[in-house]
Design a protein around this motif. Structure first.
Motif, short mmCIF file in Angstrom:
data_model
loop_
_atom_site.label_atom_id
_atom_site.label_comp_id
_atom_site.label_asym_id
_atom_site.label_seq_id
_atom_site.Cartn_x
_atom_site.Cartn_y
_atom_site.Cartn_z
N HIS A 1 1.00 -1.09 -0.10
CA HIS A 1 -0.10 0.15 -0.17
C HIS A 1 0.94 1.24 -0.22
O HIS A 1 1.60 1.49 0.51
CB HIS A 1 -1.11 -0.10 0.80
N HIS A 2 0.38 1.91 -0.52
CA HIS A 2 0.89 3.33 -0.89
C HIS A 2 0.60 4.53 -0.79
O HIS A 2 0.66 5.04 0.07
CB HIS A 2 0.97 3.98 -2.12
N ASP A 3 -0.68 4.39 0.35
CA ASP A 3 -1.49 4.68 1.01
C ASP A 3 -1.75 4.34 2.83
O ASP A 3 -1.21 3.29 2.74
CB ASP A 3 -3.10 5.69 0.40
N GLU A 4 -2.95 5.11 3.74
CA GLU A 4 -3.10 4.51 4.59
C GLU A 4 -3.59 5.32 5.52
O GLU A 4 -4.18 6.29 5.27
CB GLU A 4 -1.34 4.31 5.47
N VAL A 5 -4.23 4.31 6.36
CA VAL A 5 -5.55 4.90 7.80
C VAL A 5 -4.23 6.05 8.26
O VAL A 5 -3.39 5.63 9.35
CB VAL A 5 -6.01 3.70 8.16
N GLU A 6 -4.95 7.48 8.27
CA GLU A 6 -4.66 8.48 9.57
C GLU A 6 -4.75 8.32 10.88
O GLU A 6 -4.69 8.35 11.51
CB GLU A 6 -4.55 10.00 8.55
N ARG A 7 -6.31 8.89 10.75
CA ARG A 7 -7.29 8.54 11.20
C ARG A 7 -8.00 7.64 12.02
O ARG A 7 -9.34 7.45 10.38
CB ARG A 7 -8.03 10.38 11.79
N LEU A 8 -8.50 6.54 12.39
CA LEU A 8 -9.76 5.85 12.79
C LEU A 8 -11.16 6.76 12.95
O LEU A 8 -10.99 7.30 13.73
CB LEU A 8 -9.32 4.88 13.94
N PRO A 9 -11.93 5.91 12.45
CA PRO A 9 -13.07 6.22 12.59
C PRO A 9 -14.05 6.88 14.37
O PRO A 9 -12.97 5.27 15.45
CB PRO A 9 -14.20 5.46 12.20
N ASP A 10 -14.51 7.35 15.19
CA ASP A 10 -14.45 7.69 16.44
C ASP A 10 -14.83 5.82 17.06
O ASP A 10 -15.92 5.17 15.84
CB ASP A 10 -16.16 8.15 16.58
N GLY A 11 -14.18 5.61 18.15
CA GLY A 11 -15.05 4.00 18.04
C GLY A 11 -14.36 2.78 17.19
O GLY A 11 -14.63 1.44 18.67
N ALA A 12 -13.49 2.95 16.91
CA ALA A 12 -13.04 1.57 15.81
C ALA A 12 -11.88 0.94 17.33
O ALA A 12 -11.42 2.20 18.19
CB ALA A 12 -11.93 2.35 15.49
N VAL A 13 -11.50 -0.06 16.73
CA VAL A 13 -10.36 -0.87 17.77
C VAL A 13 -9.35 -1.14 17.12
O VAL A 13 -9.40 -2.15 16.58
CB VAL A 13 -11.40 -2.00 18.34
N LEU A 14 -8.19 -0.79 18.10
CA LEU A 14 -7.39 -1.40 16.95
C LEU A 14 -6.60 -2.48 17.36
O LEU A 14 -6.78 -2.71 18.48
CB LEU A 14 -5.70 -0.47 17.20
N LEU A 15 -6.58 -3.26 16.77
CA LEU A 15 -5.95 -4.72 16.45
C LEU A 15 -4.50 -5.42 16.22
O LEU A 15 -4.43 -6.09 16.56
CB LEU A 15 -7.20 -5.76 15.59
N ALA A 16 -4.76 -4.43 15.29
CA ALA A 16 -2.91 -4.89 14.53
C ALA A 16 -2.35 -3.69 14.66
O ALA A 16 -2.46 -2.87 13.66
CB ALA A 16 -2.89 -6.14 14.20
N ALA A 17 -1.12 -3.61 14.72
CA ALA A 17 -0.03 -2.53 13.92
C ALA A 17 1.49 -3.22 13.82
O ALA A 17 1.01 -4.46 13.96
CB ALA A 17 0.00 -1.72 15.06
N ASN A 18 2.21 -2.45 13.21
CA ASN A 18 3.20 -2.54 13.52
C ASN A 18 4.20 -2.02 13.36
O ASN A 18 4.14 -0.46 13.31
CB ASN A 18 4.34 -3.13 12.09
N PRO A 19 5.88 -1.90 13.38
CA PRO A 19 7.03 -0.79 12.93
C PRO A 19 6.46 0.46 12.36
O PRO A 19 6.69 1.54 12.39
CB PRO A 19 8.06 -1.51 13.73
N VAL A 20 6.13 0.44 11.12
CA VAL A 20 6.05 1.25 9.69
C VAL A 20 4.38 1.48 9.51
O VAL A 20 4.26 2.60 9.17
CB VAL A 20 6.72 0.83 9.47
N CYS A 21 3.83 1.13 9.97
CA CYS A 21 1.76 1.36 9.82
C CYS A 21 1.89 0.96 11.51
O CYS A 21 1.02 -0.54 11.71
CB CYS A 21 1.89 0.68 8.78
N ASP A 22 0.65 1.97 11.58
CA ASP A 22 0.21 2.24 13.38
C ASP A 22 -1.25 1.60 12.75
O ASP A 22 -1.61 1.08 14.01
CB ASP A 22 0.23 3.82 13.90
N VAL A 23 -2.19 1.80 11.43
CA VAL A 23 -2.75 0.88 11.69
C VAL A 23 -2.91 -0.45 10.84
O VAL A 23 -3.24 -0.02 9.18
CB VAL A 23 -4.33 1.86 11.55
N GLN A 24 -2.74 -1.52 11.22
CA GLN A 24 -2.29 -2.90 9.68
C GLN A 24 -4.44 -3.53 10.69
O GLN A 24 -4.46 -4.29 9.67
CB GLN A 24 -1.74 -3.75 10.79
N ALA A 25 -4.65 -2.99 11.76
CA ALA A 25 -6.12 -3.70 11.22
C ALA A 25 -7.03 -3.29 12.18
O ALA A 25 -6.46 -2.60 13.52
CB ALA A 25 -5.94 -5.54 11.61
#
Length: 239
Positions: A141-165
């Motif tokens: 991916h060249h784009d990414e989620v910058e801001r999650l919607p209100d109430g979203a639950v973060l399920l996965a990340a990694n050091p180069v991308c804060d929102v993986q799931a």
């Protein structure tokens, strides 16, 4: 049959192995291919769940008018808590549709076989709970989620991308990474994305070989994940 609407924004990213796993779990797949001019239904009244895949389009491209009805479907799915799996571009469109935002990755594209880290919230999630702490995935991916919607639950990340799931409600999932690929699909992406490959620090052959080597581990983790998601879709169909 329990029906799953499958939106394929680009035939460069078909359902592939994920489609096989979901069909094996008893779901009837109603595929709509945007490249072929297939229409996307106005609502999900005829389906029990939704799968939206990826593609080379940018979630930020206002000229990609074919994505507007996909966002509308994802907004409905999020509002009604319809079981949904949105992958890569799909996850970005889901974030936008539910009130979040996306951006071009400041650090450049993330491409190739990699690992993600399961977050604490995943331990009690009905679909993610069986995923190991640091599973193999394919990122592209060249784009990414910058801001999650209100109430979203973060399920996965990694050091180069804060929102993986992430999850919205109880049954709407966004995955920034890919689990549907085959080695051939990943090799094709590498051959047609010189910018992404250059960002990886590898050449086309190296990135293709590493992705191919990861695919057995991908199947071991993500085929059961697909089965658990199918269970959620079946449960909704029974209500």
């Amino acid at each position: 049959m329990t029906r799953l609407l499958v939106v394929v924004p680009s035939d460069t990213d078909p359902p592939a192995r994920l489609g096989e796993w979901l069909a094996d779990a008893g779901l009837e797949l109603d595929e709509r291919h945007l490249d072929a001019g297939d229409e996307v239904p106005a609502d999900l009244s005829g389906h029990d769940g939704l799968l939206v895949l990826g593609g080379p389009q940018s979630s930020l491209d206002e000229g990609a008018t074919e994505l507007a009805p996909v966002r509308d479907l994802l907004a409905q799915a999020a509002a009604d808590d319809v079981p949904t799996l949105a992958i890569c571009l799909g996850a970005q469109l889901l974030a936008q549709a539910a009130g979040g935002s996306t951006r071009v990755r400041p650090a450049g594209p993330e491409v190739g076989a990699t690992l993600v880290a399961r977050r604490d919230a995943a331990e009690t999630d009905p679909v993610f709970a069986g995923v190991p702490l640091s599973p193999d995935v394919v990122a592209w991916h060249h784009d990414e989620v910058e801001r999650l919607p209100d109430g979203a639950v973060l399920l996965a990340a990694n050091p180069v991308c804060d929102v993986q799931a992430y999850r919205l409600g109880t049954a709407v999932y966004g995955l920034q990474f890919h689990i549907e690929t085959t080695p051939e699909i990943a090799a094709s992406w590498a051959a047609h994305d010189p910018v992404g490959v250059a960002a990886s620090g590898l050449d086309v052959e190296e990135i293709s070989d590493r992705a191919a080597a990861a695919h057995p581990d991908l199947a071991e983790v993500w085929a059961p994940f697909a089965g658990r998601f199918a269970d959620v879709v079946h449960a909704r169909a029974r209500t």
